[in-house]
Scaffold this motif. Structure first.
Motif, short mmCIF file in Angstrom:
data_model
loop_
_atom_site.label_atom_id
_atom_site.label_comp_id
_atom_site.label_asym_id
_atom_site.label_seq_id
_atom_site.Cartn_x
_atom_site.Cartn_y
_atom_site.Cartn_z
N UNK A 191 0.84 -1.20 0.00
CA UNK A 191 0.00 0.00 0.00
C UNK A 191 0.87 1.25 0.00
N UNK A 192 0.54 2.16 -0.91
CA UNK A 192 1.14 3.49 -0.95
C UNK A 192 0.01 4.50 -0.73
N UNK A 193 0.40 5.73 -0.54
CA UNK A 193 -0.56 6.84 -0.44
C UNK A 193 -0.30 7.74 -1.63
N UNK A 194 -1.35 8.05 -2.41
CA UNK A 194 -1.17 8.96 -3.53
C UNK A 194 -1.08 10.37 -2.96
N UNK A 196 -5.55 5.56 -1.22
CA UNK A 196 -4.69 4.38 -1.10
C UNK A 196 -4.40 3.81 -2.48
N UNK A 197 -3.17 3.39 -2.67
CA UNK A 197 -2.74 2.75 -3.92
C UNK A 197 -2.24 1.36 -3.54
N UNK A 216 3.61 9.28 -5.52
CA UNK A 216 3.35 8.45 -4.35
C UNK A 216 4.01 9.02 -3.11
N UNK A 217 3.42 8.70 -1.97
CA UNK A 217 4.01 9.02 -0.67
C UNK A 217 3.95 7.73 0.15
N UNK A 218 4.75 7.68 1.18
CA UNK A 218 4.76 6.50 2.04
C UNK A 218 3.46 6.40 2.81
#
Length: 165
Positions: free
Chosen positions: A58-61, A67-68, A90-92
């Protein structure tokens, strides 16, 4: 799964088992005696290749905090630049974000049944195998499926997401 075997599962794995039953999936949720938090641990417990583990990352857009979910072969490192080119920067995602967005703890994130529907990508390399194993909502729980079943269950587009040497 029988009602007894369903009841014996941890709550989050029971939820996944019910989702699988509702989808008509014919394979049960399996509880490993040892943790399956990492692809290598899961593969060792199942006696399969690490590449056959369909790991959910899971990433954070960055633009909208969506959620990605990238479902990748257990041997692949996800190339964040390739993913970002398809879904945006993307962000952590920290453990709280993962739990809030998916309903699962890190190490047990299932490819289906998320609290918030994620943006998804499915690693093309998973289609090199006839049989895959994915987390079933708990670090000790997994289920077996084919790459086609995974694609059908998630509706995720297939993409090249792996880092290449």
């Amino acid at each position: 799964m029988s009602p007894e075997s369903l009841a014996a599962l941890p709550e989050s794995a029971r939820r996944v088992a019910q989702l699988l039953l509702d989808l008509g999936h014919d394979k049960p949720v399996v509880v490993l005696p040892q943790t399956g938090k990492t692809s290598a641990e899961a593969a060792a417990g199942l006696g399969c290749e690490v590449a056959q583990i369909a790991k959910s990352i899971i990433f954070r857009r960055a633009a909208d905090d969506a959620p990605v979910l990238v479902i990748a072969s257990g041997v692949n490192r996800v190339d964040e630049a390739k993913v970002a080119a398809q879904v945006g920067e993307l962000a952590k995602a920290d453990a709280k974000f993962v739990r809030d967005m998916t309903g699962y703890a890190i190490g047990g994130v299932c490819p289906i049944g998320h609290t918030v529907k994620p943006v998804m990508l499915l690693d093309a390399d998973l289609f090199n195998y006839e049989s895959l194993w994915a987390a079933a909502g708990h670090p000790h729980a997994v289920f077996n499926l084919t790459p086609r079943q995974l694609a059908d269950m998630t509706g995720a587009p297939v993409a090249d997401v792996a880092q290449r040497a």
